[in-house]
Motif scaffolding. Structure first.
Motif, PDB file in Angstrom:
ATOM      1  N   GLY A 223       0.808  -1.215   0.000  1.00  0.00           N
ATOM      2  CA  GLY A 223       0.000   0.000   0.000  1.00  0.00           C
ATOM      3  C   GLY A 223       0.834   1.253   0.000  1.00  0.00           C
ATOM      4  N   LEU A 224       1.910   1.266   0.795  1.00  0.00           N
ATOM      5  CA  LEU A 224       2.761   2.447   0.869  1.00  0.00           C
ATOM      6  C   LEU A 224       3.451   2.730  -0.456  1.00  0.00           C
ATOM      7  CD1 LEU A 224       4.385   1.854   4.365  1.00  0.00           C
ATOM      8  CD2 LEU A 224       2.715   3.617   3.774  1.00  0.00           C
ATOM      9  N   PHE A 229       5.281   5.941  -4.362  1.00  0.00           N
ATOM     10  CA  PHE A 229       6.035   5.916  -5.606  1.00  0.00           C
ATOM     11  C   PHE A 229       5.130   5.751  -6.820  1.00  0.00           C
ATOM     12  CE2 PHE A 229       9.234   4.552  -2.486  1.00  0.00           C
ATOM     13  CZ  PHE A 229      10.234   5.465  -2.762  1.00  0.00           C
ATOM     14  N   GLY A 230       4.111   4.893  -6.675  1.00  0.00           N
ATOM     15  CA  GLY A 230       3.251   4.605  -7.812  1.00  0.00           C
ATOM     16  C   GLY A 230       2.311   5.729  -8.180  1.00  0.00           C
ATOM     17  N   VAL A 231       1.894   6.534  -7.186  1.00  0.00           N
ATOM     18  CA  VAL A 231       0.963   7.629  -7.459  1.00  0.00           C
ATOM     19  C   VAL A 231       1.654   8.982  -7.343  1.00  0.00           C
ATOM     20  CG1 VAL A 231      -1.167   8.782  -6.759  1.00  0.00           C
ATOM     21  CG2 VAL A 231      -1.042   6.285  -6.718  1.00  0.00           C
ATOM     22  N   ASN A 357       9.162  -9.062   1.422  1.00  0.00           N
ATOM     23  CA  ASN A 357       8.677  -7.706   1.678  1.00  0.00           C
ATOM     24  C   ASN A 357       8.908  -6.806   0.461  1.00  0.00           C
ATOM     25  OD1 ASN A 357       7.565  -5.694   3.471  1.00  0.00           O
ATOM     26  ND2 ASN A 357       9.624  -4.869   3.682  1.00  0.00           N
ATOM     27  N   ASN A 358      10.048  -6.972  -0.173  1.00  0.00           N
ATOM     28  CA  ASN A 358      10.350  -6.178  -1.363  1.00  0.00           C
ATOM     29  C   ASN A 358       9.435  -6.534  -2.532  1.00  0.00           C
ATOM     30  OD1 ASN A 358      12.408  -4.881   0.013  1.00  0.00           O
ATOM     31  ND2 ASN A 358      13.991  -6.282  -0.717  1.00  0.00           N
ATOM     32  N   VAL A 359       9.048  -7.804  -2.634  1.00  0.00           N
ATOM     33  CA  VAL A 359       8.120  -8.202  -3.695  1.00  0.00           C
ATOM     34  C   VAL A 359       6.814  -7.428  -3.570  1.00  0.00           C
ATOM     35  CG1 VAL A 359       6.646 -10.073  -4.525  1.00  0.00           C
ATOM     36  CG2 VAL A 359       9.069 -10.499  -4.127  1.00  0.00           C
ATOM     37  N   PHE A 360       6.265  -7.394  -2.372  1.00  0.00           N
ATOM     38  CA  PHE A 360       5.007  -6.677  -2.164  1.00  0.00           C
ATOM     39  C   PHE A 360       5.162  -5.186  -2.478  1.00  0.00           C
ATOM     40  CE2 PHE A 360       3.778 -10.429   0.264  1.00  0.00           C
ATOM     41  CZ  PHE A 360       2.423 -10.518  -0.019  1.00  0.00           C
ATOM     42  N   GLY A 361       6.251  -4.596  -2.008  1.00  0.00           N
ATOM     43  CA  GLY A 361       6.469  -3.187  -2.296  1.00  0.00           C
ATOM     44  C   GLY A 361       6.595  -2.925  -3.775  1.00  0.00           C
ATOM     45  N   LEU A 394      -6.337   1.605   4.932  1.00  0.00           N
ATOM     46  CA  LEU A 394      -6.535   0.171   4.688  1.00  0.00           C
ATOM     47  C   LEU A 394      -5.313  -0.626   5.143  1.00  0.00           C
ATOM     48  CD1 LEU A 394      -8.186   0.298   1.141  1.00  0.00           C
ATOM     49  CD2 LEU A 394      -9.314  -0.232   3.314  1.00  0.00           C
ATOM     50  N   ALA A 395      -4.130  -0.077   4.908  1.00  0.00           N
ATOM     51  CA  ALA A 395      -2.901  -0.752   5.340  1.00  0.00           C
ATOM     52  C   ALA A 395      -2.868  -0.882   6.858  1.00  0.00           C
ATOM     53  CB  ALA A 395      -1.679   0.023   4.844  1.00  0.00           C
TER      54      ALA A 395
END
Length: 419
Positions: A223-224, A229-231, A357-361, A394-395
């Motif tokens: 979510g972070l 970074f994504g938005v 953890n990096n995969v999710f990020g 949500l996170a």
């Protein structure tokens, strides 16, 4: 590693990692204000710009698992140095890309290589820190290393935005490549080996940590990265252009106006600098209070407030405040979150846990640009940022449910969390 050994070696090793990751972060920061604006500079479509921005993260989806397993198998030093060197070579690829007749191909290739290198760097940096830190200092140590990884970003983004405005994009890319190369040289000479070798273990892309703590922390990280970074980072330069918002600096009595690239670089720097400062503070506070969850929830709410302010920002000064709040929230979560994962993970699985953890990020960071750029064009930035404000909330809910299910407590102490 015993507590006494950790106490005597933690700080020098942590600072060694910070020194090398700072310079690669600086090199990465230089290019970030430029990449989202490739549509304007080279006529690349919004979708293709999203592909370029997210290519490194999609690559890490495949590379993170092997990187974590490799760390648990052969140690941390060699993958760390190699990862930094690969990132330096990838940054040099931007120079080739922007002068090429087919820039899309070279930019994607460079971002793919950066993804491989950064998978190795992220898995090793946090594993080194977990190896040399005890429970009482782990939050602060994780915060310091995370700050080192991101602290170069503010200075790099400022310099990248300004250099590209004054001297052009090629000069900015050359500068970035130089700093990224310097990072691998520093690491080669100063970063030691810390991890226990386990030569009988396999290395597979799917060899991830699937325990409830790893999945819970990973979803929060998703979510972070999606929101930050994504938005925010992927759309800020376009938002400033749409709002006709640029920065005028008064230097020696002369007004110097920078365009959207220079202004976005400064705003990203404000956000990243805020994040770097609060990632150390968040980790230190979680050590002091002896619990990670309450600190994490406070900073998740801070990130939410930042996006909420951005939706109603009437002026550049309010945009600055919004970016600082989002950065503070993102950074403040970073130290306690990785410390919580280390608390709940056996030492011999730390490489895999950090890789997971990096995969999710990276999923969050990769999906974000692909959705946010076309969405902003079709619906508008205000709606996009309003929806992004709900993601940290949500996170937080996922964090509370996951940790309670695993520990039986809404806010377990650090001692209760240690595996």
């Amino acid at each position: 590693m015993s507590d006494s050994s950790a106490d005597s070696t933690s700080r020098p090793v942590v600072y060694a990692v910070v020194a090398s990751t700072f310079f690669v972060g600086f090199g990465g920061g230089v290019v970030f204000p430029i990449l989202p604006n490739l549509g304007e500079v080279l006529g690349i479509s919004a979708f293709m710009v999203g592909v370029i921005l997210s290519a490194n993260r999609w690559t890490r989806l495949v590379a993170n698992g092997p990187a974590g397993a490799l760390v648990d198998r052969i140690g941390t030093r060699k993958p760390f140095v190699a990862g930094l060197a690969i990132e330096g070579a990838a940054t040099a690829g931007y120079v080739v890309a922007i002068t090429s007749a087919v820039p899309e191909f070279w930019f994607v290739l460079a971002r793919v290589c950066w993804g491989v290198g950064s998978a190795l760097v992220f898995a090793t940096a946090y594993t080194i820190t977990a190896d040399v830190s005890d429970a009482g200092s782990r939050g602060e140590s994780m915060g310091i290393v995370r700050a080192g990884i991101t602290f170069g970003f503010p200075a790099g983004m400022v310099l990248g935005g300004l250099v590209s405005e004054v001297y052009g994009n090629v000069a900015a890319f050359v500068l970035a490549a130089g700093f990224a190369g310097l990072a691998s040289i520093i690491a080669f000479f100063i970063v030691p080996e810390t991890h226990v070798d386990s030569p009988d273990q396999s290395i597979k892309p799917w060899d991830l940590e699937t325990t409830l703590p790893a999945l819970t922390v990973g979803l929060v990280n998703f979510g972070l990265y999606f929101a930050y970074f994504g938005v925010l980072f992927s759309t800020l330069v376009l938002y400033l252009d749409a709002e006709s918002t640029v920065l005028t600096l008064e230097v020696a009595g002369m007004g110097l106006e920078y365009g959207e690239q220079g202004t976005s670089g400064l705003l990203m720097a404000v956000s990243a600098l805020s994040g770097a400062l609060f990632t150390i503070l968040g980790g230190k506070i979680s050590d002091a209070v002896g619990a990670r969850v309450p600190v994490l929830l406070v900073f998740l709410v801070t990130s939410c407030l930042g996006f909420a302010v951005l939706t109603v920002a009437p002026s550049l000064s309010v945009v600055v405040v919004a970016c600082a709040l989002v950065g503070a929230g993102q950074g403040g979560v970073g130290g306690p979150l990785t410390a919580l994962l280390a608390d709940l993970t056996p030492e011999d699985r730390m490489g895999r846990a950090m890789g997971t953890n990096n995969v999710f990020g990276d999923v969050g960071g990769a999906v974000g640009p692909l959705l946010s750029l076309p969405f902003a064009e079709a619906i508008g930035f205000d709606v996009l940022y309003a929806l992004s404000a709900t993601i940290p909330l949500l996170a937080g809910a996922i964090l509370v449910v996951g940790i309670y299910s695993y520990t039986g407590s809404l806010s377990p102490t650090v001692e209760e969390s240690i595996v």
